[in-house]
Structure formats: C-alpha cells, structure tokens
Design a protein around this motif. Structure first.
Motif, short mmCIF file in Angstrom:
data_model
loop_
_atom_site.label_atom_id
_atom_site.label_comp_id
_atom_site.label_asym_id
_atom_site.label_seq_id
_atom_site.Cartn_x
_atom_site.Cartn_y
_atom_site.Cartn_z
N ALA A 177 20.81 -7.03 -7.01
CA ALA A 177 20.30 -6.66 -8.33
C ALA A 177 18.78 -6.57 -8.31
CB ALA A 177 20.77 -7.69 -9.37
N ALA A 178 18.13 -7.60 -7.75
CA ALA A 178 16.66 -7.63 -7.74
C ALA A 178 16.09 -6.50 -6.89
CB ALA A 178 16.18 -8.98 -7.22
N ALA A 179 16.74 -6.22 -5.77
CA ALA A 179 16.25 -5.16 -4.87
C ALA A 179 16.32 -3.79 -5.54
CB ALA A 179 17.07 -5.16 -3.57
N THR A 180 17.37 -3.57 -6.32
CA THR A 180 17.52 -2.26 -6.98
C THR A 180 16.48 -2.08 -8.08
OG1 THR A 180 19.88 -2.31 -6.49
CG2 THR A 180 19.16 -0.78 -8.19
N VAL A 229 14.67 -11.07 -10.38
CA VAL A 229 13.75 -9.92 -10.38
C VAL A 229 12.30 -10.42 -10.40
CG1 VAL A 229 12.94 -7.93 -11.72
CG2 VAL A 229 15.41 -8.33 -11.43
N ALA A 230 12.03 -11.43 -11.24
CA ALA A 230 10.68 -11.99 -11.30
C ALA A 230 10.26 -12.52 -9.93
CB ALA A 230 10.62 -13.12 -12.34
N ALA A 231 11.17 -13.21 -9.24
CA ALA A 231 10.85 -13.75 -7.91
C ALA A 231 10.58 -12.62 -6.92
CB ALA A 231 12.00 -14.62 -7.42
N ARG A 232 11.34 -11.55 -7.04
CA ARG A 232 11.15 -10.42 -6.12
C ARG A 232 9.80 -9.73 -6.35
NH1 ARG A 232 14.63 -7.40 -2.38
NH2 ARG A 232 13.16 -5.88 -1.58
N PHE A 233 9.45 -9.51 -7.62
CA PHE A 233 8.14 -8.92 -7.93
C PHE A 233 7.02 -9.80 -7.36
CE2 PHE A 233 9.71 -6.68 -12.08
CZ PHE A 233 10.11 -5.58 -11.36
N ALA A 234 7.15 -11.11 -7.58
CA ALA A 234 6.10 -12.05 -7.11
C ALA A 234 6.04 -12.05 -5.59
CB ALA A 234 6.38 -13.45 -7.65
N ALA A 235 7.19 -12.03 -4.93
CA ALA A 235 7.22 -12.06 -3.46
C ALA A 235 6.56 -10.81 -2.87
CB ALA A 235 8.66 -12.16 -2.97
N GLU A 236 6.56 -9.73 -3.67
CA GLU A 236 5.94 -8.49 -3.20
C GLU A 236 4.54 -8.31 -3.78
OE1 GLU A 236 8.15 -4.93 -2.75
OE2 GLU A 236 10.09 -5.95 -2.84
N ALA A 254 13.59 -3.62 -8.21
CA ALA A 254 12.28 -3.51 -7.55
C ALA A 254 12.07 -2.11 -6.98
CB ALA A 254 12.16 -4.56 -6.45
N PHE A 255 13.11 -1.55 -6.39
CA PHE A 255 13.00 -0.18 -5.87
C PHE A 255 12.61 0.79 -7.00
CE2 PHE A 255 15.40 3.89 -5.54
CZ PHE A 255 14.61 4.50 -4.57
N LEU A 256 13.33 0.74 -8.12
CA LEU A 256 13.05 1.68 -9.21
C LEU A 256 11.67 1.46 -9.81
CD1 LEU A 256 16.51 1.77 -11.04
CD2 LEU A 256 15.43 3.63 -9.74
N ALA A 257 11.20 0.22 -9.77
CA ALA A 257 9.87 -0.10 -10.34
C ALA A 257 8.74 0.27 -9.39
CB ALA A 257 9.80 -1.58 -10.68
N SER A 258 9.07 0.52 -8.13
CA SER A 258 8.03 0.73 -7.11
C SER A 258 7.72 2.21 -6.89
CB SER A 258 8.48 0.12 -5.78
OG SER A 258 9.42 0.98 -5.15
N ASP A 259 6.64 2.47 -6.15
CA ASP A 259 6.29 3.85 -5.83
C ASP A 259 7.32 4.52 -4.91
OD1 ASP A 259 4.09 3.40 -7.34
OD2 ASP A 259 2.67 3.27 -5.66
N ASP A 260 8.17 3.71 -4.24
CA ASP A 260 9.24 4.30 -3.42
C ASP A 260 10.16 5.19 -4.25
OD1 ASP A 260 8.36 3.07 -1.13
OD2 ASP A 260 9.77 1.40 -1.25
N GLU A 264 19.67 -15.45 -14.91
CA GLU A 264 19.70 -15.43 -13.44
C GLU A 264 19.15 -14.11 -12.87
OE1 GLU A 264 23.01 -17.34 -11.21
OE2 GLU A 264 23.85 -17.56 -13.21
N ILE A 265 19.54 -12.99 -13.46
CA ILE A 265 19.02 -11.71 -12.95
C ILE A 265 17.52 -11.62 -13.25
CG2 ILE A 265 19.14 -9.19 -13.15
CD1 ILE A 265 22.17 -9.47 -13.62
N GLY A 266 17.13 -12.06 -14.45
CA GLY A 266 15.71 -12.05 -14.80
C GLY A 266 14.88 -12.85 -13.81
N ARG A 267 15.35 -14.05 -13.48
CA ARG A 267 14.63 -14.90 -12.51
C ARG A 267 14.57 -14.25 -11.13
NH1 ARG A 267 13.56 -20.19 -13.92
NH2 ARG A 267 14.44 -20.76 -15.92
#
Ligand SMILES: NC(=O)c1ccc[n+]([C@@H]2O[C@H](COP(=O)([O-])OP(=O)(O)OC[C@H]3O[C@@H](n4cnc5c(N)ncnc54)[C@H](O)[C@@H]3O)[C@@H](O)[C@H]2O)c1
Length: 249
Positions: free
Chosen positions: A215-218, A22-29, A220-226, A17-20
């Motif tokens: 979970a996904a937002a956190t 996060v994957a959806a969040r990366f794709a949405a961005e 995504a934040f760490l993976a991003s340039d932010d 569930e967390i994997g899905r």
C-alpha cells in the motif's frame, strides 16, 4: 531512495495503519511529514489533530503547514470511515449516509480545495495529490456498505476531474483503488462474521490480503516524480479482484 528529499508531505488520516505506513515511507525517502488525524497521534515530524470535514480547520491546516515549512509538495488523503450503520441503502438512515459522505468524500473535497493553491506554487516539479479510494468504487457487491462505496466512487470522479483540470499546472492528482489490505480493522470486519473470509477469498485471484508495504509503495510511487506522466487516474491495488471473472483453484 530519496524521492521526497526536502518535500513537505501531508498525510491526512495519519493515525490509521495505512496512514502510518505511508507516512513512514515518505519519511524514509527524505520527506518532511506532517501527519493529520481527528484523533490524537504522534505521526510525522509535525503531528496535527484536526477534523478534515471542517472547512475552517482544513484551511488553517494548510496555511500553517506553508507558514511553518515554506512550501507544500505532496498531499495523501487517507481519511476513511466504514460505519456499522451503513448497510443496504434500504436499511441506512440519513444521518449515517451524511456522516459517511462527509468523512470519505467531503474531507477529500476540502483537502484538495485548500491544498491546491499552495501546491500550485511548488517548483520545479509541481505537487502531487493521492486520494484513497476503494475497489468497491468500481464493482457492485451484495454485501457492500453502499454509502461508503458511493462516497469512494465520488472520490474517483473528483480525482479524474481535478487531475484533468490541473493537468497543465504541474499538479498531478491520482487515486488508489485499495482492495483488502491487511489491517486490524479489515481483519476485524471478517472476524465479526464467521465464515465470511473463506467465502470472499475464493473470489480473490491472489488469495491473500495486500500488505501495508505494498500500500505504502503504491502511494509513494504515485506521489513521486516516477509517476510524472500519470494524472487523473485511479490505480487498482487489489490483487486482480476487479479484473477477474473466474479465479485459479
Ligand atoms: N484497509 C483496507 O483494506 C482498505 C480497503 C479499501 C479502502 N481503504 C481505504 O484506505 C484508507 C485507509 O484505510 P485504513 O484501514 O488504514 O484506515 P481507516 O479507514 O480505518 O481510517 C483512516 C483514518 O482517518 C481518520 N479520520 C476519520 N475521520 C476523520 C476526519 N473527519 N478528520 C481527520 N481524520 C479522520 C481516522 O481516525 C483514521 O485514523 C481509507 O480511506 C479506507 O477507506 C482501506
């Protein structure tokens, strides 16, 4: 937001569930998502079935991702295993211990080892690795699965060392110390043990599970340039559990 536009994002352990999420969040961005799991699944623009504890498969995975997409930008190591035989240390057999270390720690070691040479080549921002750990890496527990907690503590130290080691290369490495997130697997643990959730909730300052969105937002934040100035760190996502001595009524 399009923080991952054009970026190739590998999500390991993507079928959970967390994997899905996060994957959806990366794709949405805007990210190009490669989902990887040991079980069959349909996560990502490219869905791969591979065992992250097998070095040959991990090496082949990253070689294939770069051959297919041209580059690698983000790796989220979500693979995890909570094993019913992983109990108090005195009650845990060696095979269980090894299985738990392999799934939770060796998979992260192998993924980082074979992803980093590709991430190093990423321009202009450098790549990012985010590792899934647990708040149990930071706190003792009478009920904890000791092999799991030890493995997640290993993930935190690997993250710290690798983050510092790579700090001038442009590749950032961080971990998330997940507290209880509202997944079916997490709920099932409590459902198997009547009364256990009520006993635990009194120690949770916010008195609730974290959500998949949080979970996904956190991640995504760490993976991003932010999070460009954050590396070698382990960020708690636990509603204050590991910081609390007493909690509100
Ligand atoms: N859910 C929570 O509340 C919580 C709390 C603390 C930590 N975590 C950690 O967060 C991460 C995600 O948790 P979750 O509950 O979504 O998933 P999970 O722990 O149930 O499973 C993660 C995924 O990893 C896959 N996997 C296991 N072994 C693998 C292997 N050898 N190769 C490839 N894939 C493999 C599984 O098939 C599964 O899809 C895990 O690392 C977990 O330990 C979760």
């Amino acid at each position: 937001m399009t923080r991952f536009a054009g970026r190739v994002c590998v999500v390991n352990g993507a079928a959970s569930e967390i994997g899905r999420a996060v994957a959806a969040r990366f794709a949405a961005e805007g990210g190009v998502v490669v989902g990887v799991d040991v079980i069959g699944h349909d996560v990502g623009e490219q869905s791969v079935q591979a065992d992250l504890t097998d070095e040959a498969q991990v090496r082949a995975l990253y070689d294939d991702v770069v051959a297919t997409h041209g580059h690698l930008d983000v790796v989220y190591n979500n693979v995890g295993l909570m094993d019913r035989g992983d109990l108090s240390l005195l009650d845990t057999d060696l095979d269980t211990w090894r299985r738990v270390q392999d799934a939770n720690l060796t998979s992260v070691f192998l993924s980082c080892k074979h992803a980093v040479p590709h991430l190093r080549g990423t321009e202009p921002s450098g790549g990012a690795i985010v590792n899934a750990a647990s708040f149990l890496a930071d706190i003792g527990a009478a009920t904890a699965q000791m092999g799991y907690a030890a493995a997640k503590a290993g993930v935190v130290q690997l993250t710290r060392d690798l983050g510092v080691h790579l700090a001038r290369s442009g590749v950032r490495v961080n971990a998330v110390l997940f507290g209880p997130i509202d997944t079916a697997a997490q709920r099932a643990v409590f459902e198997r043990n009547p009364g256990a959730l009520d006993k635990r909730l009194v120690h949770w300052p916010m008195g609730r599970f974290g959500t998949l969105d949080e979970a996904a937002a956190t991640v995504a934040f760490l993976a991003s340039d932010d999070a460009g100035f954050i590396t070698a760190s382990a960020i708690p996502l636990d509603g204050g559990i590991t910081e609390a001595f007493t909690v509100p009524d």
